[in-house]
Design an enzyme around this catalytic site. Structure first.
Site, short mmCIF file in Angstrom:
data_model
loop_
_atom_site.label_atom_id
_atom_site.label_comp_id
_atom_site.label_asym_id
_atom_site.label_seq_id
_atom_site.Cartn_x
_atom_site.Cartn_y
_atom_site.Cartn_z
N ASP A 190 0.89 -1.16 0.10
CA ASP A 190 -0.14 0.10 0.27
C ASP A 190 0.82 1.52 0.10
OD1 ASP A 190 -2.45 -0.77 -0.20
OD2 ASP A 190 -2.62 -1.71 1.86
N ASP A 223 -7.46 -4.03 -4.84
CA ASP A 223 -6.96 -2.78 -4.37
C ASP A 223 -5.48 -2.32 -4.85
OD1 ASP A 223 -8.65 -4.72 -2.60
OD2 ASP A 223 -8.37 -2.95 -0.98
#
Length: 385
Positions: free
Chosen positions: A111, A169
């Site tokens: 991330d 994601d």
């Protein structure tokens, strides 16, 4: 129609304005956002970031900078400074961005795009500070260490039942790599981004262009061994924010590469999403939730969809994409979703869903809902001129 220059998130592009009668009260919502975040600035302890609200006690929940959402608060502050030119917001944006700096070396997470590009990316876009640029380049190098060329993807998690999980994601973290390739001339970053996008396009999507959440790969062979969900209703269901991540990710990859395959993928995802939205266009947390129409809504998924559809409309000249985004924003700007000043722990939006199967962050504000809502409002103001 006249040509204009406009910012798309963090990149300056050339496009054609869509002539519309603006119906979203963007300035009103952005002015509220400025007021809310100026109050939030006084409430969040140093070294921590606002994350959400405890839905039982109403207390603010914060995170450290290692948490995947740590870049959204400083990123939203940069956007709000860009809009307001308020020097106190600029000061807070710089302070909070600097707190994330150490994560440039964090090899344990996929991330880093969220964490570093939303914060330092917006900082560099607005200030051109060479120190921000270097942090971003280091972050891209760090993220690249999670890429397995046999699988053709960046590994998402180092936990769970999968040997090599990749979640939809992860498409959102590729912009950091495409940016780094442009500014350094190192094509390996862009190669990783394109390979990840291509592999995800091959394995993450069903024939109707809905997306699985998690694909499990064999790291030794690259073979797909599992197709699951973690945060959705079922392995076979369409988790709303996952659909939004895919839409945004392929729209962004088209912008960055001009590869027509990515534009076609984004259009097909959009064409799946739009008919599955309820009348007010803010999605249920999962398109296949069994309790629709009583299922929880997810404002965060709606905000991401709105930002993505606005950009996609610029490349396709498809009014339906623009109008759907406009309808999402109209609803998010209503009293149902937009917080009153001084409430909601100073978050902007209400009614988001993080991880409903785990009963985590259900029907609460979320920091990334705010970030993409502000981004979508700024895009709307530019595109509706």
């Amino acid at each position: 129609m006249k040509q204009l220059l406009f910012f798309l998130g963090s990149v300056l592009l050339t496009g054609t304005a869509i002539s519309v009668n603006a119906q979203v009260p963007a300035d009103k919502a952005l002015n509220l956002a400025v007021k809310q975040y100026k109050q939030m600035m006084t409430q969040v302890p140093d070294t921590l970031m606002p994350r959400t609200t405890n839905n039982l006690t109403g207390q603010l929940i914060t995170s450290d900078t290692e948490w995947w959402t740590s870049g959204f608060y400083p990123g939203a502050l940069w956007y709000l400074y860009e809009y307001s030119k308020d020097q106190s917001i600029l000061k807070e944006a710089r302070k909070r961005t600097n707190e994330v700096q150490k994560e440039q070396y964090n090899k344990t997470t996929h991330d880093l795009g969220f964490m570093m590009y939303c914060s330092y990316g917006n900082a560099y876009r607005l200030t051109k500070d060479p120190k921000d640029k270097q942090v971003l380049i280091t972050s891209a190098r760090t993220l690249s260490t999670r890429f397995n060329p046999v699988v053709g993807c960046i590994k998402s998690w180092d936990h769970g039942k999968w040997k090599y999980p990749v979640i939809i994601d992860n498409m959102m973290n590729l912009e950091l790599l495409t940016w780094a390739s442009k500014v350094t001339g190192d094509t390996s970053f862009a190669h990783i981004a394109r390979t990840h996008a291509n592999t995800t396009m091959q394995h993450h999507f069903r024939p109707d262009y809905s997306s699985y959440h998690v694909i499990g790969y064999d790291p030794a062979t690259g073979a797909v061994v599992a197709k699951n969900t973690a945060q959705g209703f079922a392995d076979s269901s369409a988790w709303a924010r996952g659909q939004a991540w895919g839409l945004y990710g392929y729209t962004m990859m088209y912008r960055e590469t001009k590869n027509a395959a990515y534009l076609e993928q984004a259009k097909k995802i959009a064409n799946y999403i739009i008919p599955h939205l309820p009348a007010d266009k803010v999605p249920y947390w999962d398109f296949d939730a069994p309790d629709i129409p009583h299922a929880k809504r997810d404002a965060s998924a709606g905000a991401v969809m709105a930002a993505a559809l606005l950009e996609l409309s610029q490349y396709t000249r498809n009014q339906a994409y623009f109008q759907t985004a406009e309808q999402i924003l109209q609803t998010l700007c209503s009293d149902e979703y937009l917080a009153k000043e001084g409430t909601n722990n100073h978050f902007i939006l209400k009614h988001s869903v993080g991880h409903l199967p785990a009963n985590s962050e259900v029907d609460v504000p979320l920091t990334y809902a705010d970030y993409y809502f502000v981004e979508a409002l700024l895009r709307y103001k530019k595109y509706s001129k």
